[in-house]
Each structure stands twice: as C-alpha cells, then as structure tokens.
Design a protein around this motif. Structure first.
Motif, PDB file in Angstrom:
ATOM      1  N   PHE A  55      -6.594  64.103 -43.681  1.00  0.00           N
ATOM      2  CA  PHE A  55      -7.745  63.545 -44.403  1.00  0.00           C
ATOM      3  C   PHE A  55      -7.957  64.454 -45.610  1.00  0.00           C
ATOM      4  CE2 PHE A  55      -8.885  61.878 -40.141  1.00  0.00           C
ATOM      5  CZ  PHE A  55      -9.193  60.568 -40.450  1.00  0.00           C
ATOM      6  N   ASP A  56      -7.121  64.325 -46.610  1.00  0.00           N
ATOM      7  CA  ASP A  56      -7.123  65.275 -47.726  1.00  0.00           C
ATOM      8  C   ASP A  56      -8.318  65.128 -48.659  1.00  0.00           C
ATOM      9  OD1 ASP A  56      -5.853  62.796 -48.502  1.00  0.00           O
ATOM     10  OD2 ASP A  56      -5.121  63.794 -50.301  1.00  0.00           O
ATOM     11  N   ARG A  57      -9.105  64.061 -48.515  1.00  0.00           N
ATOM     12  CA  ARG A  57     -10.270  63.884 -49.379  1.00  0.00           C
ATOM     13  C   ARG A  57     -11.586  64.060 -48.635  1.00  0.00           C
ATOM     14  NH1 ARG A  57      -6.767  59.184 -52.007  1.00  0.00           N
ATOM     15  NH2 ARG A  57      -5.255  60.124 -50.631  1.00  0.00           N
ATOM     16  N   ALA A  58     -11.516  64.413 -47.356  1.00  0.00           N
ATOM     17  CA  ALA A  58     -12.740  64.661 -46.575  1.00  0.00           C
ATOM     18  C   ALA A  58     -13.267  66.049 -46.922  1.00  0.00           C
ATOM     19  CB  ALA A  58     -12.443  64.566 -45.084  1.00  0.00           C
ATOM     20  N   GLU A  59     -14.580  66.170 -46.925  1.00  0.00           N
ATOM     21  CA  GLU A  59     -15.206  67.461 -47.223  1.00  0.00           C
ATOM     22  C   GLU A  59     -16.070  67.884 -46.046  1.00  0.00           C
ATOM     23  OE1 GLU A  59     -17.268  67.360 -50.948  1.00  0.00           O
ATOM     24  OE2 GLU A  59     -15.527  66.575 -52.011  1.00  0.00           O
ATOM     25  N   GLY A  60     -15.821  69.076 -45.542  1.00  0.00           N
ATOM     26  CA  GLY A  60     -16.623  69.612 -44.453  1.00  0.00           C
ATOM     27  C   GLY A  60     -16.428  68.842 -43.161  1.00  0.00           C
ATOM     28  N   PHE A  61     -17.246  69.183 -42.159  1.00  0.00           N
ATOM     29  CA  PHE A  61     -17.165  68.472 -40.892  1.00  0.00           C
ATOM     30  C   PHE A  61     -18.528  68.420 -40.233  1.00  0.00           C
ATOM     31  CE2 PHE A  61     -16.400  72.884 -39.705  1.00  0.00           C
ATOM     32  CZ  PHE A  61     -17.114  73.043 -38.521  1.00  0.00           C
ATOM     33  N   GLU A  62     -18.685  67.469 -39.325  1.00  0.00           N
ATOM     34  CA  GLU A  62     -19.887  67.315 -38.527  1.00  0.00           C
ATOM     35  C   GLU A  62     -19.455  67.140 -37.083  1.00  0.00           C
ATOM     36  OE1 GLU A  62     -21.686  63.830 -40.188  1.00  0.00           O
ATOM     37  OE2 GLU A  62     -22.482  64.905 -41.911  1.00  0.00           O
ATOM     38  N   LEU A  63     -20.008  67.910 -36.173  1.00  0.00           N
ATOM     39  CA  LEU A  63     -19.634  67.793 -34.763  1.00  0.00           C
ATOM     40  C   LEU A  63     -20.274  66.584 -34.093  1.00  0.00           C
ATOM     41  CD1 LEU A  63     -19.642  71.541 -33.714  1.00  0.00           C
ATOM     42  CD2 LEU A  63     -17.686  70.070 -34.284  1.00  0.00           C
ATOM     43  N   LEU A  64     -21.378  66.090 -34.653  1.00  0.00           N
ATOM     44  CA  LEU A  64     -22.032  64.885 -34.164  1.00  0.00           C
ATOM     45  C   LEU A  64     -22.209  63.917 -35.310  1.00  0.00           C
ATOM     46  CD1 LEU A  64     -24.827  66.508 -31.952  1.00  0.00           C
ATOM     47  CD2 LEU A  64     -22.752  65.365 -31.142  1.00  0.00           C
ATOM     48  N   GLY A  65     -22.010  62.640 -35.015  1.00  0.00           N
ATOM     49  CA  GLY A  65     -22.191  61.646 -36.061  1.00  0.00           C
ATOM     50  C   GLY A  65     -22.322  60.254 -35.468  1.00  0.00           C
ATOM     51  N   THR A  66     -22.786  59.324 -36.284  1.00  0.00           N
ATOM     52  CA  THR A  66     -22.938  57.939 -35.863  1.00  0.00           C
ATOM     53  C   THR A  66     -21.856  57.116 -36.552  1.00  0.00           C
ATOM     54  OG1 THR A  66     -25.309  58.295 -35.665  1.00  0.00           O
ATOM     55  CG2 THR A  66     -24.550  56.005 -35.707  1.00  0.00           C
ATOM     56  N   PRO A  67     -20.893  56.611 -35.781  1.00  0.00           N
ATOM     57  CA  PRO A  67     -19.808  55.831 -36.381  1.00  0.00           C
ATOM     58  C   PRO A  67     -20.290  54.450 -36.819  1.00  0.00           C
ATOM     59  CG  PRO A  67     -19.567  55.905 -33.996  1.00  0.00           C
ATOM     60  CD  PRO A  67     -20.739  56.776 -34.343  1.00  0.00           C
ATOM     61  N   PRO A  68     -19.541  53.785 -37.701  1.00  0.00           N
ATOM     62  CA  PRO A  68     -19.956  52.462 -38.170  1.00  0.00           C
ATOM     63  C   PRO A  68     -19.964  51.414 -37.063  1.00  0.00           C
ATOM     64  CG  PRO A  68     -17.799  53.048 -39.051  1.00  0.00           C
ATOM     65  CD  PRO A  68     -18.319  54.244 -38.325  1.00  0.00           C
ATOM     66  N   SER A  69     -19.296  51.687 -35.944  1.00  0.00           N
ATOM     67  CA  SER A  69     -19.191  50.707 -34.866  1.00  0.00           C
ATOM     68  C   SER A  69     -20.259  50.860 -33.787  1.00  0.00           C
ATOM     69  CB  SER A  69     -17.803  50.784 -34.235  1.00  0.00           C
ATOM     70  OG  SER A  69     -17.517  52.109 -33.873  1.00  0.00           O
ATOM     71  N   ASP A  70     -21.209  51.783 -33.967  1.00  0.00           N
ATOM     72  CA  ASP A  70     -22.253  51.984 -32.971  1.00  0.00           C
ATOM     73  C   ASP A  70     -23.489  52.550 -33.656  1.00  0.00           C
ATOM     74  OD1 ASP A  70     -23.451  52.009 -30.469  1.00  0.00           O
ATOM     75  OD2 ASP A  70     -22.263  53.655 -29.667  1.00  0.00           O
ATOM     76  N   ASN A  71     -24.631  52.397 -33.000  1.00  0.00           N
ATOM     77  CA  ASN A  71     -25.858  52.956 -33.568  1.00  0.00           C
ATOM     78  C   ASN A  71     -26.289  54.214 -32.820  1.00  0.00           C
ATOM     79  OD1 ASN A  71     -26.686  51.839 -31.189  1.00  0.00           O
ATOM     80  ND2 ASN A  71     -28.180  50.421 -32.077  1.00  0.00           N
TER      81      ASN A  71
END
Length: 149
Positions: free
Chosen positions: A59-75
C-alpha cells in the motif's frame, strides 16, 4: 530493519482509491497486468499452469496506521488485522487474482484491487486445502446478514 525490493508493478484501471470497489458485495473483476522486472522474469517459469495467484504488494500511498477502524462494509469498529484496511503497521496487501495469460514478464490477470503502479513484492500460486464448508467469514458474514434485513 527489514527491506524489500519490488519485483514489478501492477497496471490497473484504478488511479484513485475511490475507484476500487469496496464494501459488502464488492466484486473484484477488473483486469490488469502484473509487470515483472526483467531480472525476475525467470522466476515466472511454469507459472502458466496455475489458474490463480496470490499477489503480495505494498500500500505505497497509505499514510500511517490505525489499529481500530470502521470498514465501509460495516458500521462497527474492528481491529485492523480483522480487516483489509490499507492503514496497517506494515502496509502489505494480499490479493488473489485469476491468471489469464502470460507474455514474457507480463501476466494478464483478473481480479485486481490495487492502484495503478502499485509495487509487487512477491507472487505465489494459490493452493488451498481448506474445504469451503470450513471457511469462516467472521464479522463480515454478520454484516452481510444485517445488510439484508
């Protein structure tokens, strides 16, 4: 420090992340090519015998990271290791593609979900001994059921 060198690059119809299909029911049917650098082309010997390949990429254009997140397929919030988020501590992607054909160092494939120009780290033939009835889809299966109701 761990360092990798790309073995090639993806040629894809996707120029931005917004163009890549995401969410429940997303189909990855786009065709593209995996352009392997000339010095690695001998490593493609006999690859034509496999129907599908595992592509490891960056993922050469991703910046930083998050250990928790809400994906587009779930709320609901999920851990990054339970998702396909690009915002990972080590921004490595994995995609299974169908091999359509080979011309020298260029592999024509179906099922790309990477951006055009994405660096490829490795290729492996897709071999699964896990029966379909034993596969579990985790929170995604629950989200799909909620989405249908």
């Amino acid at each position: 420090m761990i360092t990798f060198q790309p073995i090639g690059h993806v040629r894809s119809p996707y120029k931005t992340t917004k163009q890549v299909p995401k969410g429940l029911g997303a189909k990855h049917e786009a065709e593209g090519t995996l352009e392997i650098l000339p010095q690695f082309e001998p490593g493609l010997t006999d690859i034509e015998g496999f129907s599908h390949l595992i592509v490891l990429w960056v993922f050469d254009r991703a910046e930083g990271f998050e250990l928790l997140g809400t994906p587009p397929s779930d709320n609901r919030t999920h851990g990054v290791f339970a998702t396909r988020s690009p915002r990972r501590p080590n921004p490595i992607g994995l995609t299974v593609v169908e091999l359509i054909g080979r011309e020298g160092g260029t592999l024509r494939v179906r099922g790309v979900d990477m951006l055009d120009g994405t660096p490829i780290l490795d290729l492996k033939p897709y071999l699964s001994s896990v029966p379909v009835e034993k596969l579990r889809r985790g929170w995604l299966a629950e989200a799909e059921v909620r989405g249908k109701s």
